[in-house]
Design a protein around this motif. Structure first.
Motif, PDB file in Angstrom:
ATOM      1  N   ASP A 138       0.680  -1.319  -0.089  1.00 10.27           N
ATOM      2  CA  ASP A 138       0.002  -0.231  -0.004  1.00 10.27           C
ATOM      3  C   ASP A 138       0.895   1.329   0.057  1.00 10.27           C
ATOM      4  OD1 ASP A 138       0.887  -0.373   2.493  1.00 10.27           O
ATOM      5  OD2 ASP A 138      -0.898   0.278   3.497  1.00 10.27           O
ATOM      6  N   LEU A 139       2.017   1.045  -0.183  1.00  3.77           N
ATOM      7  CA  LEU A 139       3.106   2.389  -0.113  1.00  3.77           C
ATOM      8  C   LEU A 139       3.125   2.625  -1.448  1.00  3.77           C
ATOM      9  CD1 LEU A 139       4.868   4.246   1.546  1.00  3.77           C
ATOM     10  CD2 LEU A 139       6.793   2.582   1.029  1.00  3.77           C
ATOM     11  N   ASP A 140       2.683   4.075  -1.680  1.00  2.00           N
ATOM     12  CA  ASP A 140       3.169   4.750  -3.007  1.00  2.00           C
ATOM     13  C   ASP A 140       4.210   5.574  -3.052  1.00  2.00           C
ATOM     14  OD1 ASP A 140       3.011   6.020  -5.426  1.00  2.00           O
ATOM     15  OD2 ASP A 140       1.279   7.083  -5.236  1.00  2.00           O
ATOM     16  N   LEU A 141       5.300   4.985  -3.690  1.00  2.06           N
ATOM     17  CA  LEU A 141       6.732   5.641  -3.451  1.00  2.06           C
ATOM     18  C   LEU A 141       6.735   7.036  -4.315  1.00  2.06           C
ATOM     19  CD1 LEU A 141       9.218   2.587  -3.878  1.00  2.06           C
ATOM     20  CD2 LEU A 141       8.624   3.901  -1.563  1.00  2.06           C
ATOM     21  N   THR A 142       5.625   7.372  -5.110  1.00  6.38           N
ATOM     22  CA  THR A 142       5.921   8.568  -5.928  1.00  6.38           C
ATOM     23  C   THR A 142       5.049   9.587  -5.178  1.00  6.38           C
ATOM     24  OG1 THR A 142       3.945   7.823  -7.153  1.00  6.38           O
ATOM     25  CG2 THR A 142       5.975   7.129  -8.045  1.00  6.38           C
ATOM     26  N   ALA A 143       4.320   9.270  -4.347  1.00  4.66           N
ATOM     27  CA  ALA A 143       3.421  10.304  -3.591  1.00  4.66           C
ATOM     28  C   ALA A 143       4.012  11.157  -2.840  1.00  4.66           C
ATOM     29  CB  ALA A 143       2.322   9.511  -2.649  1.00  4.66           C
ATOM     30  N   PRO A 144       3.781  12.431  -2.671  1.00  6.65           N
ATOM     31  CA  PRO A 144       4.814  13.568  -1.751  1.00  6.65           C
ATOM     32  C   PRO A 144       4.312  13.186  -0.267  1.00  6.65           C
ATOM     33  CG  PRO A 144       2.634  14.579  -2.694  1.00  6.65           C
ATOM     34  CD  PRO A 144       2.806  13.124  -3.324  1.00  6.65           C
ATOM     35  N   ILE A 145       5.315  13.406   0.436  1.00  7.58           N
ATOM     36  CA  ILE A 145       5.236  13.241   1.879  1.00  7.58           C
ATOM     37  C   ILE A 145       4.583  14.327   2.452  1.00  7.58           C
ATOM     38  CG2 ILE A 145       7.412  14.209   2.394  1.00  7.58           C
ATOM     39  CD1 ILE A 145       7.907  11.761   4.451  1.00  7.58           C
ATOM     40  N   ASP A 146       3.727  14.029   3.557  1.00  8.94           N
ATOM     41  CA  ASP A 146       2.922  14.873   4.032  1.00  8.94           C
ATOM     42  C   ASP A 146       3.578  16.018   5.212  1.00  8.94           C
ATOM     43  OD1 ASP A 146       2.778  13.125   5.714  1.00  8.94           O
ATOM     44  OD2 ASP A 146       0.618  13.128   6.103  1.00  8.94           O
ATOM     45  N   VAL A 147       4.683  15.490   5.573  1.00  7.22           N
ATOM     46  CA  VAL A 147       5.374  16.272   6.590  1.00  7.22           C
ATOM     47  C   VAL A 147       6.898  16.849   6.282  1.00  7.22           C
ATOM     48  CG1 VAL A 147       4.128  15.304   8.594  1.00  7.22           C
ATOM     49  CG2 VAL A 147       6.244  14.115   7.919  1.00  7.22           C
ATOM     50  N   GLU A 148       7.402  17.413   6.982  1.00  8.99           N
ATOM     51  CA  GLU A 148       8.917  17.625   6.571  1.00  8.99           C
ATOM     52  C   GLU A 148       9.705  16.346   6.619  1.00  8.99           C
ATOM     53  OE1 GLU A 148      12.095  19.659   5.003  1.00  8.99           O
ATOM     54  OE2 GLU A 148      10.003  20.495   5.215  1.00  8.99           O
ATOM     55  N   TRP A 149      10.377  15.917   5.999  1.00 10.33           N
ATOM     56  CA  TRP A 149      11.016  14.849   6.121  1.00 10.33           C
ATOM     57  C   TRP A 149      12.145  14.603   7.311  1.00 10.33           C
ATOM     58  CZ3 TRP A 149      16.297  14.043   6.282  1.00 10.33           C
ATOM     59  CH2 TRP A 149      17.004  15.156   5.645  1.00 10.33           C
ATOM     60  N   SER A 150      12.595  15.873   7.622  1.00  9.09           N
ATOM     61  CA  SER A 150      13.444  15.895   8.893  1.00  9.09           C
ATOM     62  C   SER A 150      12.820  15.719  10.147  1.00  9.09           C
ATOM     63  CB  SER A 150      14.424  17.029   8.824  1.00  9.09           C
ATOM     64  OG  SER A 150      13.506  18.217   8.789  1.00  9.09           O
ATOM     65  N   ASP A 151      11.532  16.258  10.185  1.00 11.81           N
ATOM     66  CA  ASP A 151      10.678  16.015  11.339  1.00 11.81           C
ATOM     67  C   ASP A 151      10.269  14.504  11.651  1.00 11.81           C
ATOM     68  OD1 ASP A 151      10.791  18.816  11.891  1.00 11.81           O
ATOM     69  OD2 ASP A 151       8.840  19.253  10.909  1.00 11.81           O
ATOM     70  N   LYS A 152      10.027  14.116  10.556  1.00 11.09           N
ATOM     71  CA  LYS A 152       9.655  12.684  10.558  1.00 11.09           C
ATOM     72  C   LYS A 152      10.778  11.504  10.933  1.00 11.09           C
ATOM     73  CE  LYS A 152       6.833   9.322   8.243  1.00 11.09           C
ATOM     74  NZ  LYS A 152       5.556   9.175   9.015  1.00 11.09           N
ATOM     75  N   LEU A 153      12.100  11.945  10.258  1.00  9.11           N
ATOM     76  CA  LEU A 153      13.097  11.192  10.579  1.00  9.11           C
ATOM     77  C   LEU A 153      13.687  11.391  11.952  1.00  9.11           C
ATOM     78  CD1 LEU A 153      15.566   9.446   9.334  1.00  9.11           C
ATOM     79  CD2 LEU A 153      16.640  11.662   8.748  1.00  9.11           C
ATOM     80  N   TYR A 154      13.780  12.531  12.536  1.00 10.48           N
ATOM     81  CA  TYR A 154      14.115  12.958  13.797  1.00 10.48           C
ATOM     82  C   TYR A 154      13.143  12.757  14.906  1.00 10.48           C
ATOM     83  CZ  TYR A 154      18.430  13.955  11.101  1.00 10.48           C
ATOM     84  OH  TYR A 154      19.697  13.973  10.229  1.00 10.48           O
ATOM     85  N   ASN A 155      12.025  13.105  14.770  1.00 15.90           N
ATOM     86  CA  ASN A 155      11.099  13.128  15.848  1.00 15.90           C
ATOM     87  C   ASN A 155      10.195  12.112  16.132  1.00 15.90           C
ATOM     88  OD1 ASN A 155      11.934  15.643  16.465  1.00 15.90           O
ATOM     89  ND2 ASN A 155      10.510  16.702  14.948  1.00 15.90           N
ATOM     90  N   GLU A 156      10.539  10.879  15.240  1.00 10.84           N
ATOM     91  CA  GLU A 156       9.556   9.674  15.310  1.00 10.84           C
ATOM     92  C   GLU A 156      10.176   8.369  15.877  1.00 10.84           C
ATOM     93  OE1 GLU A 156       7.176   8.846  12.100  1.00 10.84           O
ATOM     94  OE2 GLU A 156       6.178  10.762  12.233  1.00 10.84           O
TER      95      GLU A 156
END
Length: 156
Positions: A138-156
């Motif tokens: 169910d993962l669409d690799l072409t879809a834009p991410i809805d949050v800033e990638w750095s926030d998702k990377l460092y805060n989760e």
């Protein structure tokens, strides 16, 4: 003394219709010193490395790797080097790519059959990353991410 890719240096001389003596004249050293250097009996100085690169018209990094006896990347002596011009040919149909299903196991080695019927030995790196990554259906690799990638990377 030191490992050196002697064959590569002599191939470069042959390609340019040059000799060890011609290289020696360019480096302003005795031909016997260049001969010993290409056999690994004498170390190549940093200045000589730079001048050899200029003489051959290649990068300093290429000469540095070859003087240590290292071939860059996955290249092998049995394998032709990759040339971007060959890959960009528009007049030829696309090649069929090999898959794991095409592997032939024979004599303890892995092979693939070329279109002309020859058996080609596989590089040890072929298939080494298989199964190391799973992408959910169910993962669409072409879809834009809805949050800033750095926030998702460092805060989760």
């Amino acid at each position: 003394m030191t490992p050196i890719d002697t064959a590569w240096f002599h191939r470069q001389l042959d390609i340019r219709n040059q000799s060890v003596r011609g290289l020696a004249r360019f480096l302003r050293v005795d031909p016997s010193a260049v001969s010993r250097m290409l056999k690994g009996e004498r170390k190549m100085s940093a200045e000589e490395q730079d001048n050899v690169a200029a003489f051959f018209g290649v990068s300093i990094e290429e000469v540095a790797a070859r003087r240590r006896g290292e071939a860059p990347g996955f290249s092998e002596t049995k394998q032709e080097p990759y040339l971007a011009a060959d890959a960009a040919r528009k007049d030829e149909p696309a090649m069929k790519m090999f898959t794991q299903a095409d592997v032939i196991y024979k004599d303890g080695k892995r092979w693939m059959e070329a279109p002309d019927g020859r058996l080609l030995e596989l590089h040890p790196a072929f298939g080494c990353m298989a199964g190391t990554m799973t992408i959910p259906d169910d993962l669409d690799l072409t879809a834009p991410i809805d949050v800033e990638w750095s926030d998702k990377l460092y805060n989760e």
